[in-house]
Write a protein that holds these residues in place. Structure first.
Motif, PDB file in Angstrom:
ATOM      1  N   GLU A 166       0.813  -1.211   0.000  1.00 15.79           N
ATOM      2  CA  GLU A 166       0.000   0.000   0.000  1.00 15.79           C
ATOM      3  C   GLU A 166       0.850   1.267   0.000  1.00 15.79           C
ATOM      4  N   GLY A 167       2.044   1.185   0.594  1.00 17.73           N
ATOM      5  CA  GLY A 167       2.898   2.352   0.650  1.00 17.73           C
ATOM      6  C   GLY A 167       3.356   2.835  -0.699  1.00 17.73           C
ATOM      7  N   GLN A 168       3.268   1.970  -1.712  1.00 19.28           N
ATOM      8  CA  GLN A 168       3.686   2.328  -3.056  1.00 19.28           C
ATOM      9  C   GLN A 168       2.511   2.715  -3.954  1.00 19.28           C
ATOM     10  N   MET A 169       1.295   2.654  -3.421  1.00 16.33           N
ATOM     11  CA  MET A 169       0.108   2.926  -4.224  1.00 16.33           C
ATOM     12  C   MET A 169      -0.215   4.413  -4.242  1.00 16.33           C
ATOM     13  N   ASP A 170      -0.773   4.882  -5.375  1.00 14.71           N
ATOM     14  CA  ASP A 170      -1.194   6.270  -5.476  1.00 14.71           C
ATOM     15  C   ASP A 170      -2.438   6.531  -4.636  1.00 14.71           C
ATOM     16  N   LYS A 171      -3.306   5.528  -4.538  1.00 10.53           N
ATOM     17  CA  LYS A 171      -4.532   5.638  -3.747  1.00 10.53           C
ATOM     18  C   LYS A 171      -4.618   4.412  -2.842  1.00 10.53           C
ATOM     19  N   ILE A 172      -4.814   4.646  -1.560  1.00 11.81           N
ATOM     20  CA  ILE A 172      -4.790   3.566  -0.581  1.00 11.81           C
ATOM     21  C   ILE A 172      -6.177   3.414   0.041  1.00 11.81           C
ATOM     22  N   PRO A 173      -6.821   2.262  -0.143  1.00  8.11           N
ATOM     23  CA  PRO A 173      -8.137   2.071   0.481  1.00  8.11           C
ATOM     24  C   PRO A 173      -8.012   1.792   1.975  1.00  8.11           C
ATOM     25  N   ILE A 174      -8.839   2.438   2.764  1.00  5.55           N
ATOM     26  CA  ILE A 174      -8.947   2.178   4.201  1.00  5.55           C
ATOM     27  C   ILE A 174     -10.325   1.571   4.414  1.00  5.55           C
ATOM     28  N   LYS A 175     -10.364   0.303   4.743  1.00  8.24           N
ATOM     29  CA  LYS A 175     -11.621  -0.436   4.742  1.00  8.24           C
ATOM     30  C   LYS A 175     -12.292  -0.440   6.119  1.00  8.24           C
ATOM     31  N   GLU A 176     -13.586  -0.726   6.080  1.00  8.13           N
ATOM     32  CA  GLU A 176     -14.397  -0.955   7.281  1.00  8.13           C
ATOM     33  C   GLU A 176     -14.351   0.218   8.258  1.00  8.13           C
ATOM     34  N   VAL A 177     -14.472   1.409   7.705  1.00 14.77           N
ATOM     35  CA  VAL A 177     -14.573   2.597   8.543  1.00 14.77           C
ATOM     36  C   VAL A 177     -15.370   3.635   7.765  1.00 14.77           C
ATOM     37  N   SER A 178     -16.229   4.370   8.462  1.00 14.00           N
ATOM     38  CA  SER A 178     -17.031   5.401   7.810  1.00 14.00           C
ATOM     39  C   SER A 178     -16.229   6.691   7.694  1.00 14.00           C
ATOM     40  N   ILE A 179     -16.623   7.527   6.750  1.00 17.93           N
ATOM     41  CA  ILE A 179     -15.942   8.809   6.574  1.00 17.93           C
ATOM     42  C   ILE A 179     -16.099   9.675   7.819  1.00 17.93           C
ATOM     43  N   ASP A 180     -17.259   9.612   8.473  1.00 18.53           N
ATOM     44  CA  ASP A 180     -17.480  10.424   9.679  1.00 18.53           C
ATOM     45  C   ASP A 180     -16.546  10.007  10.813  1.00 18.53           C
ATOM     46  N   ASP A 181     -16.412   8.690  11.022  1.00 24.15           N
ATOM     47  CA  ASP A 181     -15.551   8.218  12.114  1.00 24.15           C
ATOM     48  C   ASP A 181     -14.084   8.503  11.811  1.00 24.15           C
ATOM     49  N   PHE A 182     -13.688   8.328  10.558  1.00 29.26           N
ATOM     50  CA  PHE A 182     -12.292   8.563  10.193  1.00 29.26           C
ATOM     51  C   PHE A 182     -11.958  10.057  10.292  1.00 29.26           C
ATOM     52  N   ALA A 183     -12.890  10.896   9.841  1.00 29.75           N
ATOM     53  CA  ALA A 183     -12.668  12.333   9.930  1.00 29.75           C
ATOM     54  C   ALA A 183     -12.615  12.793  11.387  1.00 29.75           C
ATOM     55  N   LEU A 184     -13.423  12.156  12.253  1.00 30.49           N
ATOM     56  CA  LEU A 184     -13.361  12.467  13.682  1.00 30.49           C
ATOM     57  C   LEU A 184     -11.968  12.213  14.226  1.00 30.49           C
ATOM     58  N   LEU A 185     -11.392  11.071  13.861  1.00 32.75           N
ATOM     59  CA  LEU A 185     -10.040  10.750  14.315  1.00 32.75           C
ATOM     60  C   LEU A 185      -9.041  11.788  13.829  1.00 32.75           C
ATOM     61  N   LEU A 186      -9.051  12.047  12.519  1.00 33.75           N
ATOM     62  CA  LEU A 186      -8.070  12.975  11.971  1.00 33.75           C
ATOM     63  C   LEU A 186      -8.261  14.387  12.493  1.00 33.75           C
ATOM     64  N   SER A 187      -9.515  14.767  12.764  1.00 34.90           N
ATOM     65  CA  SER A 187      -9.753  16.127  13.249  1.00 34.90           C
ATOM     66  C   SER A 187      -9.202  16.336  14.654  1.00 34.90           C
ATOM     67  N   SER A 188      -8.865  15.251  15.357  1.00 32.67           N
ATOM     68  CA  SER A 188      -8.289  15.396  16.691  1.00 32.67           C
ATOM     69  C   SER A 188      -6.842  15.899  16.638  1.00 32.67           C
ATOM     70  N   PHE A 189      -6.239  15.877  15.426  1.00 36.34           N
ATOM     71  CA  PHE A 189      -4.877  16.394  15.299  1.00 36.34           C
ATOM     72  C   PHE A 189      -4.600  17.019  13.932  1.00 36.34           C
ATOM     73  N   TYR A 190      -5.543  16.976  13.011  1.00 36.17           N
ATOM     74  CA  TYR A 190      -5.258  17.329  11.613  1.00 36.17           C
ATOM     75  C   TYR A 190      -6.399  18.125  11.011  1.00 36.17           C
ATOM     76  N   PRO A 191      -6.194  19.380  10.552  1.00 35.83           N
ATOM     77  CA  PRO A 191      -4.950  20.146  10.715  1.00 35.83           C
ATOM     78  C   PRO A 191      -4.894  20.908  12.044  1.00 35.83           C
ATOM     79  N   ASN A 192      -6.092  21.218  12.611  1.00 34.83           N
ATOM     80  CA  ASN A 192      -6.158  21.902  13.906  1.00 34.83           C
ATOM     81  C   ASN A 192      -6.967  21.043  14.862  1.00 34.83           C
ATOM     82  N   PRO A 193      -6.420  20.717  16.045  1.00 32.78           N
ATOM     83  CA  PRO A 193      -7.076  19.762  16.941  1.00 32.78           C
ATOM     84  C   PRO A 193      -8.478  20.195  17.369  1.00 32.78           C
ATOM     85  N   VAL A 194      -9.400  19.245  17.314  1.00 33.06           N
ATOM     86  CA  VAL A 194     -10.754  19.425  17.843  1.00 33.06           C
ATOM     87  C   VAL A 194     -10.885  18.477  19.029  1.00 33.06           C
TER      88      VAL A 194
END
Length: 289
Positions: A166-194
């Motif tokens: 996957e590290g060599q792929m242009d697009k990497i699938p992240i399976k079995e997770v919703s966009i809302d839950d994944f965005a919640l995780l990333l928003s805790s540090f990316y780009p400004n912590p929530v």
């Protein structure tokens, strides 16, 4: 439309110098015309003509995945990475054979990708000079920085390494997770912590553990220690489940009456506690008697 992969597998077909179109298939609004011909140099020229115009109309802007072509006698197996951005697209592959009549089959796995609809998500995951890879989550394309995610997450540090395909792929699938839950995780540090609240803290702990984001677990721990109004029984389970020792000890110290211990014991969370924590609760009760 979700990130569920569309998969198809053909039956076996004989390919020789007189064959051309081997099969026309339709799966989930993807039409595929598969052709194969053996030339005089003992090479087989394969061709796949994809028509996914119906998916385009539904908002899909590309399909990513792979095609695998193999011979029945295991003479060859070839995998072809596929990125389809046009509604009508032709993929070709030439492979060597050892016979002028070969029995072959193919299969494909394609993931539909659609733009991120939410304005706040679009802002977070737009293409930029800092973003150098694309994650496909819940069918949505998220432009992110490998270095930034790797700094915050051991999961992504490993995923982006050269040891993983996957590290060599242009697009990497992240399976079995919703966009809302994944965005919640990333928003805790990316780009400004929530920071978490009582509605999001459990999901953030779950996501932080899955994707090995220690900062997400730390800020959740802080919230539960200092700001949460969640009942003590639930917090004890969260502290036990996600290995938050200071939080657990603080909550156990609040069990200062027999009634509070009984309330914990009668709660649905009690059965989910680890044996070690149940022993601590029993010890508290014994000291009261």
């Amino acid at each position: 439309m979700t990130d569920d992969a569309i998969e198809y597998k053909s039956v076996d077909y004989v390919v020789n110098s007189s064959t051309n179109v081997l099969e026309t298939s339709v799966k989930n609004n993807i039409q595929c015309i598969w052709s194969g011909t053996t030339n005089d140099s003992e090479l087989i020229d394969f061709k796949w003509e994809f028509d996914w115009s119906e998916l385009k109309k539904q908002g899909v802007d590309e399909l990513t995945g792979h095609i695998t072509i193999e011979s029945a006698d295991n003479w060859f197996t070839k995998e072809i990475d596929v990125i389809l951005t046009e509604a009508n697209k032709i993929i070709t592959k030439r492979v060597s054979t050892h016979d002028f009549d070969d029995v072959v089959s193919f299969n494909y796995t394609l993931v539909p990708c659609i733009p991120v609809e939410s304005a706040k998500y679009r802002k977070m995951f737009l293409p930029s000079d800092q973003n150098d890879t694309i994650l496909v989550v819940d069918g949505k394309k998220l432009h992110v920085s490998k270095a930034f995610l790797s700094y915050h997450s051991e999961y992504f540090r490993a995923l982006f390494s050269s040891n993983f395909k996957e590290g060599q792929m242009d697009k990497i699938p992240i399976k079995e997770v919703s966009i809302d839950d994944f965005a919640l995780l990333l928003s805790s540090f990316y780009p400004n912590p929530v920071f978490p609240n009582d509605e999001t803290v459990e999901k953030l702990l779950e996501m932080g553990r899955r994707f090995l984001v220690s900062s997400a677990i730390s800020i959740s721990d802080y919230h539960l220690l200092n700001n949460s109004k969640i009942n003590n029984e639930r917090i004890i389970w969260l502290a036990d489940e996600y290995v938050l020792p200071s939080l657990l000890e603080r909550c156990l110290s609040d069990l200062d009456t027999v009634e509070k211990v009984k309330k914990l014991h009668q709660s649905p969370e009690y059965e989910m506690l680890s044996d070690n924590t149940k022993v601590k609760v029993l010890d508290i009760l014994i000291k009261m008697i």
